[in-house]
Scaffold this active site. Structure first.
Site: not given
Length: 414
Positions: A211, A265
């Site tokens: 990720k 993010c």
């Protein structure tokens, strides 16, 4: 292992959609959140933020009795932890929310449960969560040693785009990394309830890294576009035309520049890589620094544009970190408005954000920032396009905006 009940810890932009989509498949879901307003909203079948199609899913699941919310974890077959993982100090990861979640759910464990960390995390966070649980419950284990009941711990990072969460939760591939192979397999079975994409198995640290690498890749490419916009401005070239022309090369695909990078993010995750390997992550660090510096460049452009005006009015179009959502986390637009208000106390900043009803506290506390509708800002001395909301694109197609000084950070007028 049959999973009939799931506790979702954290009902934010990822936790609530995940809870709703599991509940829509007939799984009994208890969502847990520390904010009373969120718990109350969910139990009314309402959604406390903007995300297309989510309201329908939540309302339907609550009506069917498969979803409810509370402020304290309850026993369940599986738990999904989807709490914030911001950074602190000099961009060090802050895992305090994960620790609090682990200690809150530990008393509810009987043995045999699956615990999945969905929060985007630095390498080792999944194991840290397991250790916090075992500290609170030394009668449990990860491997069944000494006859102690076993718990299964895995990591499955979310990979969805705000504004498309309900689609991408179902269609995107998922990466599942377990602290044990059994934990990975059990987590795969859980996500297979709703995930139509491939579910790829690995270990927990690799899943955590995957990720971070995905978002760092995006960040580096955005940094190139943002740096290109600075160079183009310096030499007097239209960066939007430049990128359009360069992208006609069959192996070139330059992204679009903007006022910076925001969200939970891309603006955060690369720092976790830098923290894990500071001497090796040189390009990742530089990209973060380029993108973090872009808001200041926009502020300097705006200040220069109103030089000589005694009490200027500046219209700032957008506060969210991307188009057509209400998410203000790490938003460069929000940072730009705050900095302008401080740099120009004599100015009035007209903030236009159609997806929020009131200013966030940090902006509301500045007396020279007011929330306005789009049709109330056309007399501004300078207009800064900070977010390319669909409403803005439609409105800015007219001639009114072109009669003002415009700083277009999104290429809306290109």
């Amino acid at each position: 292992m049959e999973i009939n009940t799931v506790g979702v810890i954290g009902l934010g932009y990822i936790g609530l959609p995940t809870a709703a989509i599991l509940a829509s498949k007939g799984v009994k879901v208890v969502g847990v959140d520390v904010k009373p307003s969120t718990v109350e909203a969910v139990n009314r079948g309402e959604v406390p933020f903007v995300e297309p199609d989510l309201a329908r899913e939540v309302a339907g699941a609550v009506q069917q009795g498969t979803l409810r919310a509370t402020d304290t974890p309850e026993p369940a077959d599986a738990f999904i932890v989807a709490v914030p993982t911001p950074f602190q100090g000099d961009h060090e990861p802050d895992l305090s929310c994960i620790e609090e979640a682990a200690k809150a759910l530990a008393p509810q464990l009987r043995g045999g449960e699956l615990l999945v960390l969905e929060s985007t995390s630095p390498p080792g966070a999944t194991r840290a969560m397991a250790e916090w649980v075992l500290e609170a419950r030394p009668d449990l284990s990860l491997d069944g040693a000494d006859g102690r009941p076993q718990i299964h711990v895995a990591h499955c990072p979310e990979r969805v785009l705000p504004g498309r969460v309900m689609i991408e939760l179902v269609t995107n591939d998922r990466i599942v990394g377990g602290l044990t192979s059994e934990a990975a397999r059990l987590a795969k079975d859980l996500y297979a309830v709703f995930c139509q994409g491939k579910i790829l198995l690995t270990d927990a640290v690799t899943a955590e890294m995957a990720k971070l690498v995905e978002n760092s890749y995006r960040d580096v490419n955005i940094a190139f576009a943002n740096e290109l916009s600075l160079i183009a401005d310096k030499v007097g070239v239209d960066v939007w035309e430049l990128i359009r022309l360069a992208n006609h090369h069959p192996r070139v695909n330059i992204l679009q520049p903007g006022p910076g990078v925001g969200g939970h993010c891309i603006a955060v995750d690369p720092w976790f890589l830098v923290d894990a390997a500071p001497e090796q992550a040189r390009l990742v660090r530089t990209a973060r620094e380029v993108n973090d510096s872009k808001p200041q460049w926009v502020v300097d452009k705006a200040v220069a544009a109103v030089e000589g005006i005694e009490a200027p009015t500046i219209a700032a179009l957008g506060l969210a970190f991307k188009a057509d959502i209400d998410d203000l986390r790490e938003s460069p637009a929000r940072r730009i408005v705050a900095e302008l208000a401080d740099r120009l106390p004599q100015a009035q900043i007209l903030a236009v954000e159609p997806h929020v009803r009131e200013l966030p506290e940090d902006l509301a506390g500045r007396g020279n920032v007011v929330l306005k509708d789009l049709d109330q800002i056309w007399g501004a001395d300078v207009t800064i396009v900070l977010v390319d909301h669909s409403d803005f694109r439609t409105a800015l197609a007219g001639d009114a905006i072109r009669r003002t000084s415009v700083i277009d950070t999104r290429g809306v007028l290109a």
